[in-house]
Design an enzyme around this catalytic site. Structure first.
Site, mmCIF file in Angstrom:
data_model
loop_
_atom_site.group_PDB
_atom_site.id
_atom_site.type_symbol
_atom_site.label_atom_id
_atom_site.label_comp_id
_atom_site.label_asym_id
_atom_site.label_seq_id
_atom_site.Cartn_x
_atom_site.Cartn_y
_atom_site.Cartn_z
ATOM 1 N N TYR A 1 42.231 -4.586 37.614
ATOM 2 C CA TYR A 1 42.098 -3.565 38.658
ATOM 3 C C TYR A 1 42.530 -2.220 38.086
ATOM 4 O O TYR A 1 43.529 -2.124 37.361
ATOM 5 C CB TYR A 1 42.980 -3.915 39.863
ATOM 6 C CG TYR A 1 43.117 -2.802 40.870
ATOM 7 C CD1 TYR A 1 42.248 -2.696 41.940
ATOM 8 C CD2 TYR A 1 44.137 -1.851 40.742
ATOM 9 C CE1 TYR A 1 42.375 -1.664 42.865
ATOM 10 C CE2 TYR A 1 44.264 -0.818 41.657
ATOM 11 C CZ TYR A 1 43.383 -0.732 42.716
ATOM 12 O OH TYR A 1 43.514 0.300 43.618
ATOM 13 N N GLU B 1 38.750 3.655 43.035
ATOM 14 C CA GLU B 1 39.197 2.274 42.875
ATOM 15 C C GLU B 1 38.094 1.485 42.177
ATOM 16 O O GLU B 1 36.946 1.478 42.640
ATOM 17 C CB GLU B 1 39.509 1.678 44.245
ATOM 18 C CG GLU B 1 40.142 0.303 44.196
ATOM 19 C CD GLU B 1 40.509 -0.182 45.595
ATOM 20 O OE1 GLU B 1 41.698 -0.374 45.857
ATOM 21 O OE2 GLU B 1 39.587 -0.369 46.409
#
Length: 402
Positions: free
Chosen positions: A120, A209
């Site tokens: 991530y 993101e």
């Protein structure tokens, strides 16, 4: 303002972030053609384009969509049309959409990217520090980033970036070591982080993101997913981004409020509608309401220069919300004069009717004039003296109305 995955990927690719080949499709036949365009042999990913995370783990409400989630791996070309038919027009429900879900109106058809590891990566503004912060976290099949953030926040690497220069060489090396990437990945990782940073700064983003990013066998970094959010107050500098707004993703009240330059937010729980003129005062009011045993169902931010008619229209958005059992108007008058707000309150209440408790607290320009306007209107409006007094009076009035 949020945009779809395929739109965010297109922006990031301009800044050197590697993405799989992909194409948007609005019909099953378009999905078939898109698949042939991005990869002749497959496999392919069919990805529902709704503005929500956890699409892969979501499920469709309609039976015709089958048991698959909002992201599907397709191995055979002949299955593309059938799977696209199942997804398009169906309602995808995820942890972030709530029980209502969102209707899938478009699919992103993407070439499957084979990777050996996933992680991530996110860029956010830490308003406490304050700093532009890079977040990095290893991912595995057992625990995703949301679970890690709640259960093991210490597992997330947090680095404060220089606003003018971005990530330093030592920080990129720290990320490489944290992710256990080979040395040959340093160059790819540097370009990946640099691209995120440049896109963030150039477009006045509030969040980027990439969940997940993949690492190929040769050490390249690929954005397998992407999400971008932008500062609404800076959209005038980016008319190309403003055009990407998908009104179908917004609630009707959000669209109405935006037409007047207001910000509206709806929440799943709660019974109190808040009208404020600033983010800080909104958060403070919501915290005090929660401490007193109630919760906020929605809030309207009316900051900026407005007139009586705009204020009245905005207040009607809250007054006509069926979830609202009490209304708090908490205004610090600066650019927004209290007397204009009071006139808007009277106009809205006279037109719609006032069938729930309404507590008003003014502070600032023309405060006394505003109180006189409310008093002379002969409406059942409760005037408070400060923040705590307004919450106390509202909670008492709501409980008495049950």
């Amino acid at each position: 303002m949020n945009i779809h995955e395929y739109q965010a990927k297109k922006i990031l690719s301009r800044y050197g972030v590697t993405i799989p080949r992909g194409k948007i499709a609005y019909t099953p036949n378009e999905a078939k053609n898109a698949a042939l365009h991005v990869s002749l042999r497959g496999p392919w990913m069919l990805k529902a384009q709704i503005q929500s995370g956890a699409r892969e783990k979501g499920h469709f409400i309609e039976e015709k969509a089958g048991k698959g989630g909002g992201i599907r791996l397709i191995h055979r070309r002949r299955d593309i049309v059938a799977e696209a038919e199942k997804m398009l027009g169906s309602t995808l429900q995820t942890l972030q959409t709530g029980p209502k879900g969102k209707t899938v109106g478009r699919i992103y058809v993407e070439a499957f990217a084979k990777v050996r590891a996933k992680f991530y990566a996110g860029l956010v503004i830490d308003r406490v520090t304050p700093a532009l912060t890079l977040l990095v976290c290893k991912l595995d099949e057992r625990q995703d980033i949301m679970a890690t953030a709640v259960n093991r926040p210490d597992k997330i690497l947090r680095l404060k970036l220089d606003l003018e220069r971005g990530a330093r060489k030592t920080q990129i090396e720290e990320v490489r070591r944290y992710l256990d990437l080979p040395e040959r990945s340093f160059h790819f990782l540097r370009e990946f982080i640099k691209g995120m940073y440049k896109a963030f700064i150039d477009y006045d983003a509030t969040m980027i993101e990439i969940n997940p990013a993949g690492v190929t066998r040769r050490g390249r970094i690929v954005a397998l997913d992407a999400k971008m959010s932008f500062d609404n107050n800076a959209l005038y500098r980016h008319p190309d981004i403003a055009l990407l707004q998908d009104e179908y993703e917004s609630e009707e009240r959000e669209i109405k409020a935006a037409k007047f330059g207001f910000q509206y937010r709806d929440f799943d729980d709660g019974s109190i509608g808040c009208i404020v003129n600033g983010d800080g005062i909104a958060l403070t009011a919501m915290d005090l309401i929660r401490r007193n045993g109630l919760d906020t169902s929605c809030f309207l931010n009316v900051k900026g220069g407005v007139d009586k008619d705009k204020i009245a229209a905005g207040i009607k958005i809250i007054m006509t919300n069926p979830k609202v059992e009490g209304i708090l108007i908490n205004i610090l008058g600066g650019f927004l004069r209290c007397n204009l707000l009071a006139e808007g309150i009277v106009a809205a209440a006279s037109e719609v009717g006032l069938n729930v408790p309404l507590v008003v607290r003014f502070e600032g320009i023309n405060k006394d004039e505003a109180k006189d306007i409310l008093h002379n209107a002969k409406l059942p409006i409760i005037v408070a003296y400060d923040m705590e007094d307004s919450i106390d009076k509202l909670v008492r009035a709501v409980k008495e109305s049950y």
